[in-house]
Structure formats: structure tokens, C-alpha cells
Design a protein around this motif. Structure first.
Motif, PDB file in Angstrom:
ATOM      1  N   GLN A 160       0.823  -1.211   0.000  1.00 53.86           N
ATOM      2  CA  GLN A 160       0.000   0.000   0.000  1.00 53.86           C
ATOM      3  C   GLN A 160       0.854   1.256   0.000  1.00 53.86           C
ATOM      4  N   VAL A 161       0.297   2.308  -0.537  1.00 57.60           N
ATOM      5  CA  VAL A 161       0.960   3.606  -0.457  1.00 57.60           C
ATOM      6  C   VAL A 161       0.999   4.036   1.014  1.00 57.60           C
ATOM      7  N   ALA A 162       2.152   4.572   1.462  1.00 58.74           N
ATOM      8  CA  ALA A 162       2.265   5.039   2.841  1.00 58.74           C
ATOM      9  C   ALA A 162       2.321   6.563   2.835  1.00 58.74           C
ATOM     10  N   VAL A 163       1.618   7.186   3.769  1.00 60.83           N
ATOM     11  CA  VAL A 163       1.587   8.654   3.783  1.00 60.83           C
ATOM     12  C   VAL A 163       2.454   9.200   4.916  1.00 60.83           C
ATOM     13  N   VAL A 164       3.267  10.179   4.553  1.00 58.00           N
ATOM     14  CA  VAL A 164       4.190  10.830   5.481  1.00 58.00           C
ATOM     15  C   VAL A 164       3.798  12.296   5.511  1.00 58.00           C
ATOM     16  N   ARG A 165       3.900  12.928   6.674  1.00 58.05           N
ATOM     17  CA  ARG A 165       3.526  14.336   6.734  1.00 58.05           C
ATOM     18  C   ARG A 165       4.779  15.211   6.808  1.00 58.05           C
ATOM     19  N   VAL A 166       4.812  16.267   6.052  1.00 54.32           N
ATOM     20  CA  VAL A 166       5.919  17.224   6.121  1.00 54.32           C
ATOM     21  C   VAL A 166       5.361  18.492   6.776  1.00 54.32           C
ATOM     22  N   ASN A 167       5.900  18.827   7.951  1.00 53.88           N
ATOM     23  CA  ASN A 167       5.444  20.053   8.626  1.00 53.88           C
ATOM     24  C   ASN A 167       6.584  21.048   8.605  1.00 53.88           C
ATOM     25  N   ASN A 168       6.300  22.283   8.281  1.00 59.00           N
ATOM     26  CA  ASN A 168       7.397  23.230   8.386  1.00 59.00           C
ATOM     27  C   ASN A 168       7.077  24.291   9.425  1.00 59.00           C
ATOM     28  N   GLY A 196       4.044  26.430   9.811  1.00 54.73           N
ATOM     29  CA  GLY A 196       2.745  25.815  10.071  1.00 54.73           C
ATOM     30  C   GLY A 196       2.190  25.087   8.853  1.00 54.73           C
ATOM     31  N   LEU A 197       2.918  25.140   7.737  1.00 52.77           N
ATOM     32  CA  LEU A 197       2.457  24.458   6.528  1.00 52.77           C
ATOM     33  C   LEU A 197       2.610  22.946   6.724  1.00 52.77           C
ATOM     34  N   SER A 198       1.594  22.203   6.367  1.00 53.28           N
ATOM     35  CA  SER A 198       1.677  20.760   6.525  1.00 53.28           C
ATOM     36  C   SER A 198       1.194  20.114   5.241  1.00 53.28           C
ATOM     37  N   THR A 199       2.059  19.341   4.611  1.00 57.23           N
ATOM     38  CA  THR A 199       1.639  18.676   3.375  1.00 57.23           C
ATOM     39  C   THR A 199       1.843  17.170   3.514  1.00 57.23           C
ATOM     40  N   ALA A 200       1.160  16.439   2.646  1.00 55.59           N
ATOM     41  CA  ALA A 200       1.246  14.977   2.694  1.00 55.59           C
ATOM     42  C   ALA A 200       2.147  14.480   1.584  1.00 55.59           C
ATOM     43  N   LEU A 201       2.935  13.479   1.905  1.00 52.52           N
ATOM     44  CA  LEU A 201       3.848  12.877   0.936  1.00 52.52           C
ATOM     45  C   LEU A 201       3.503  11.396   0.901  1.00 52.52           C
ATOM     46  N   ALA A 202       3.140  10.904  -0.279  1.00 51.71           N
ATOM     47  CA  ALA A 202       2.733   9.505  -0.371  1.00 51.71           C
ATOM     48  C   ALA A 202       3.862   8.674  -0.965  1.00 51.71           C
ATOM     49  N   LEU A 203       4.218   7.586  -0.297  1.00 49.88           N
ATOM     50  CA  LEU A 203       5.360   6.764  -0.715  1.00 49.88           C
ATOM     51  C   LEU A 203       4.870   5.428  -1.265  1.00 49.88           C
ATOM     52  N   PRO A 204       5.117   5.187  -2.545  1.00 50.54           N
ATOM     53  CA  PRO A 204       4.668   3.920  -3.134  1.00 50.54           C
ATOM     54  C   PRO A 204       5.415   2.718  -2.560  1.00 50.54           C
ATOM     55  N   PRO A 205       4.839   1.534  -2.667  1.00 51.49           N
ATOM     56  CA  PRO A 205       5.533   0.331  -2.192  1.00 51.49           C
ATOM     57  C   PRO A 205       6.867   0.154  -2.906  1.00 51.49           C
ATOM     58  N   THR A 206       7.855  -0.343  -2.202  1.00 49.15           N
ATOM     59  CA  THR A 206       9.165  -0.588  -2.829  1.00 49.15           C
ATOM     60  C   THR A 206       9.308  -2.052  -3.240  1.00 49.15           C
ATOM     61  N   ALA A 207       8.272  -2.833  -3.001  1.00 44.61           N
ATOM     62  CA  ALA A 207       8.217  -4.242  -3.420  1.00 44.61           C
ATOM     63  C   ALA A 207       9.468  -4.992  -2.993  1.00 44.61           C
ATOM     64  N   LYS A 208      10.111  -5.656  -3.941  1.00 47.33           N
ATOM     65  CA  LYS A 208      11.220  -6.537  -3.557  1.00 47.33           C
ATOM     66  C   LYS A 208      12.500  -5.756  -3.297  1.00 47.33           C
ATOM     67  N   SER A 209      12.586  -4.563  -3.810  1.00 45.66           N
ATOM     68  CA  SER A 209      13.807  -3.773  -3.636  1.00 45.66           C
ATOM     69  C   SER A 209      13.935  -3.367  -2.161  1.00 45.66           C
TER      70      SER A 209
END
Ligand code: GLA
Length: 533
Positions: free
Chosen positions: A476-484, A487-500
Motif C-alpha cells: 500500500q501507499v504510505a503517507v508521510v507528513r511534512v510540517n514546516n 505551520g504548513l503541513s503537506t502529505a507525501l505519499a510513498l509507493p511500495p518498494t516491493a522486492k527492492s
């Protein structure tokens, strides 16, 4: 129509070649940094295709869609990578049967082959598929939708999907559609929360996908009204999405209507520039999640060759969806040549999919934009001249984070390699020069990560390019939050890395000091490299 010249047609690449090049770029790796390519099933690039609204508005029907789909193939656009044929508003005027199913006008969408029934949208989806293309459809997240005929009244009610999300998205998928654009006229009227409603839509889409086994790409269209760049990446757990950042470049221009209102509509350069300016939210965009600057108006009334260059140059360097809204049967060779230029498409499809950073504005209105691309030291550069006079621009390669001079320098419009020592460029009034650059990256700052966070990342000189190495062994895609710190907060979605063991994505950190917080369990962040240009 402005003054146009016929440029020579280029050799057109097959999509598979573009994707192969993109994957190769990703795997080239940074000599100074051990870089492993992201092992995703495919690169979720920003979508490319055609949309009916700009040139046909509510008169869209089966005949028009078939003609345009054929033109997409015959023009070479399909071979260049344009794959979606999207039927926008007007395909349905709000009628449902007693079970709540959408009732389709049988004259507008007749049977196209023996054994088919009139009034079944599977007919047109099947036709689009028969040309090797993908089919898109349109609805609204609210009850009423925007629907007006032809585009200014009378208003048709109940053309949205509110109260029928599961039923409608499953129906779209069963008909065979691969893409759905979800508008916000009804949602806005009812004063709904976009983040909440679009998450519900995203979940309904995923349930439909599970039932039919067919992917349904999700296009959010709330015009930037509730700052979707903060909540749209990964909304409702979706794997890839786009979100409109502003209103329409212009209302539709339906040439065949001969309607005085439509006759008056002429696109200006400012219309196109405004859409680019309001669409710049680089910290929200990364592989699979894209700001949508609106359907393209290439070659439409008012567009000249240089306006077409500005338009495609900006959309490409921003990795924005390239959904062409023009009447494809009327496009001139010069416009088609730009749309199918393989170096343009390669910049657009770069696997990092980032927006550019403005690195210089030597005089007001003359701007140098640079997009970091996958593969060490690779950049796309757009020199935009918004002014009425010609400009001479000197590029300081150091401002692009390049050590010394580039190894190679390409003039994308003319497909020509330039002397790598070249740094002065002429840009005519109201025009854009597009370059592709390959050099050596200056050494980045490296942040080793602990388990769940990286604090105090310095991005104080402005929006800053970074590469993130991570591992996501789940499916599944994993979501990471970037806060600066502002006060800006954005979402960063990380795709599966599978076998790597690890994957790498590019991101743009907002100006200031940022912290990364990882919400997803099981995701390991290996390292962050920050490139302060
Ligand atoms: C809105 C959208 C357009 C188009 C029209 C249809 O204005 O922004 O792209 O879909 O609705 O009415």
C-alpha cells in the motif's frame, strides 16, 4: 487564430519507449549517492489525453467522441503517449430510474455494434478501447452538479453523484471507464468540506475497482477552492490522483454553435499564465500526485505559435496533466508538432514528477524555472518571457545546483544539442525557451533518519529540492507528513518498494525549517538528501 508556422514533424516515440527511458533515468543513480530505483508496478505519471469540455461543452455525444478519439490516433498523439478520452459534462442530464441508476439518453449514446443497446455508456467506452485508448467520464461530488445547456442555462438539476457514490462509481467502472473527473458545483453550493467528500469518493472508487478489477483514475476538480494541495495527495488512501488548482482557463468555445457568446471568447496569454501562477504548489506534488493546471487550450481561438510554446512549456515543466481540450480535427501541424515532441513528453513524464523552482527573475517578467529530474544532475529549464520586449538571459548553472558547466545542454523545441559552455539565451517577447540539462550535482546535505521522524531540515533559501530514500515493503501507499515551521503541513505519499530494499522519490520542501513525520507503520526512512541551490 494567431499567426502560425508549420514546423517539421518529429519522429514519434512509442509510449513503451518513453516509460522505458523514464525507468532507465530512475535507475541511473547518483554517483555520489547510492540510489535505488522505486520499484512500483508502473510510474504513475500525470495523465495525458483529450477532454470534451473546452471545445464541445454540453453538445458532446457519441459521434463527437468517436471522431475525436480517431483524431487522437491519426494525429500521432496516441503514439506520443496521450491515452485518455474523457467525456466531460453534458453526457447525462440528471435522470435516474426508480432504483437510482443513471438513465442515459439513447439518441446521444446509441448502439455502435451488433448486440449493443441504445443508451448504454459501455458502447462508447468499448469503442474508445477498440482504438487502444482509455475512456474517461465526469460527475460531481454534490447533488446538482454544474449542468447547464449549452453552458449558460437552463440548469439541469440532480446531475451529481451525492447519495449515489457507490452506485455511480461502480456503474462507471462496469461500463468500462478508466478515469473519472469529479467536479464540485454541487459540493460548493451545499457548502461541503472538500477533504471529507473527496475522501468518500476516493473510497467508493477503490471499492468499485475491487469489484470490477479495473483501475479508475481519480481526477479532483474543486478549482483550488479549499486548498486541495494540503489534503489531496493520498486522499482516502488513493494511489494516484490529480487536483485542479484553479478555475477554467476560459469558458468553452464551441465553434459549431455559432453562438454570439462563444464567438466572443478568445484566449489571451494572461489566461494561460494565470492558470500556471495559481497552480504552483510544488511542496504538494510528487510521483503519482499532481497539481492540475486545467485542460489545455493548445491551438484554440486566440492561441499563436508562441502562446502554444508557453502553454506546453509550462504544463510540461510543471508535470501537469496534459489533457488537451481542443478540437483535435482542427489542430495545425505546428501545434501537433509541439504536442508530440518526444523531448517535451520525456520532461513531462519524468518519474519524480515535480514542479519547477523559480531560480531567477533577472528583470520583472523574465523568469528562469528549473525542475529537478530523476537521474543525478538532470534538470529541465524554462526561460519564460512575459514582457513585450525580447530578453537576453544569462543562466548561472550554480543556481540550478550544478557544479561547473553542464555536460549536455539541449534546446528542446529544435531538438538540437548546444555547446555546454552556452549560458546566454535569447527569448523573444511573449515566448518561452525550454532546455534539458545534464550535469554534476553539487554535494547535498545528508540527514540520516531515525525510526519515525527527521527534524530541523533546513530549506531556508527558498523551496528546496530533496531526495528521500525509504523502504515500504507493504503493498500500500504510505503517507508521510511534512510540517514546516510556518505551520504548513503537506502529505507525501510513498509507493511500495516491493522486492527492492529501498526506493527514492524527489520532493520539494517548502521554504523554512521542515520536519518529516511518518504516519505509516512499517515504512523506514533511510536517508534524506537536501540540495540547497
Ligand atoms: C467546471 C470545470 C470544467 C468543466 C465544467 C463543466 O467549470 O472546472 O473543467 O468540467 O465545470 O460544467
Amino acid at each position: 487564430m494567431g499567426k502560425r508556422s508549420a514546423l517539421p514533424r518529429r519522429r514519434i516515440p512509442k509510449v513503451s519507449r518513453i516509460v522505458a527511458i523514464a525507468c532507465l533515468l530512475l535507475s541511473l543513480g547518483d554517483k555520489s549517492i547510492a540510489q535505488t530505483p522505486v520499484q512500483t508496478k508502473s510510474v504513475p505519471r500525470p495523465p495525458m489525453g483529450w477532454n470534451s469540455w473546452n471545445s464541445f461543452a454540453n453538445i458532446v455525444d457519441s459521434d463527437i467522441v468517436q471522431q475525436q478519439a480517431k483524431a487522437l490516433v491519426a494525429s500521432g498523439m496516441k503514439d506520443a503517449g496521450y491515452e485518455y478520452v474523457v467525456i466531460d459534462e453534458g453526457w447525462w442530464l440528471g435522470e435516474r430510474d426508480s432504483a437510482g441508476n443513471i438513465v442515459v439518453n439513447s439518441k446521444q449514446w446509441p448502439a455502435l455494434a451488433p448486440g449493443q443497446k441504445d443508451g448504454d455508456m459501455a458502447n462508447i467506452a468499448g469503442y474508445i478501447h477498440s482504438l487502444g485508448l482509455k475512456a474517461g467520464i465526469y460527475t460531481d461530488a454534490g447533488r446538482d452538479g454544474c449542468s447547464m445547456y449549452p453552458d449558460s442555462g437552463p440548469k439541469y438539476l440532480n446531475t451529481g453523484s451525492e447519495g449515489h457514490y457507490d452506485q455511480d462509481f461502480l456503474q462507471f467502472s462496469r461500463w468500462g471507464f478508466d478515469y473519472v473527473k469529479v467536479d464540485w458545483c454541487g459540493g460548493a453550493k451545499e457548502k461541503r468540506s472538500g477533504a471529507v467528500r473527496y475522501a468518500e469518493v476516493a473510497r467508493a472508487i477503490q471499492r468499485a475497482e475491487k469489484t470490477t478489477g479495473r483501475p479508475l483514475f481519480f481526477s479532483i476538480c474543486e478549482w483550488g477552492s479549499q486548498n486541495p494541495w494540503f489534503w489531496a495527495p493520498g486522499v482516502g488512501g488513493i494511489e494516484s490522483t490529480i487536483w485542479r488548482t484553479g478555475g477554467d482557463i476560459i469558458p468553452p468555445v464551441v465553434e459549431t454553435l455559432h453562438d454570439p457568446e462563444h464567438e466572443k471568447r478568445v484566449i489571451t496569454l494572461q489566461n494561460v499564465l494565470d492558470s500556471f501562477d495559481t497552480g504552483m504548489h510544488p511542496e504538494a506534488q510528487h510521483t503519482g500526485y499532481y497539481n492540475d493546471l486545467d485542460m489545455m487550450v493548445m491551438g484554440m481561438r486566440g492561441m499563436s505559435d508562441s502562446m502554444d510554446r508557453i502553454h506546453i512549456g509550462l504544463w510540461t515543466i510543471a508535470s501537469a496533466p496534459l489533457m488537451v481540450g481542443s478540437d483535435l480535427k482542427r489542430l495545425l501541424p505546428a501545434t501537433l508538432s509541439l504536442l508530440t515532441n518526444n523531448e517535451v513528453i520525456a520532461i513531462h513524464n519524468d518519474p519524480y514528477g515535480l514542479q519547477p523552482i523559480k531560480i531567477a527573475e533577472p528583470t520583472p517578467g523574465v523568469e528562469v524555472w528549473a525542475k529537478p529530474m530523476a537521474g543525478a544532475g538532470r534538470r529541465a529549464v524554462a526561460i519564460l518571457n512575459r514582457t513585450d520586449g525580447g530578453a537576453q538571459v544569462n543562466i548561472d548553472w550554480g543556481q540550478l545546483g550544478i557544479d561547473g558547466v553542464p555536460r549536455t545542454l539541449r534546446d528542446v523545441w529544435n531538438g538540437r544539442t548546444m555547446a555546454a559552455s552556452e549560458r546566454a539565451f535569447s527569448v523573444p517577447a511573449h515566448d518561452l525557451v525550454l532546455l534539458s540539462v545534464d550535469g554534476e550535482d553539487k554535494k547535498p546535505t545528508e540527514y540520516p533518519a531515525n525510526k519515525s521522524e527527521i527534524d530541523g531540515i533546513q530549506a531556508t533559501s527558498g523551496p528546496t529540492f530533496a531526495r528521500l530514500e525509504y523502504a515500504n515493503p507493504s503493498s500500500q501507499v504510505a503517507v508521510v507528513r511534512v510540517n514546516n515551521t510556518s505551520g504548513l503541513s503537506t502529505a507525501l505519499a510513498l509507493p511500495p518498494t516491493a522486492k527492492s530494499t529501498s526506493g527514492t522519490i524527489g520532493l520539494i520542501l517548502p521554504r523554512g525549517t521542515a520536519d518529516l513525520r511518518f504516519e505509516a507503520k512499517g515504512v523506514a526512512i533511510r536517508r534524506l538528501y537536501v540540495y540547497s541551490w
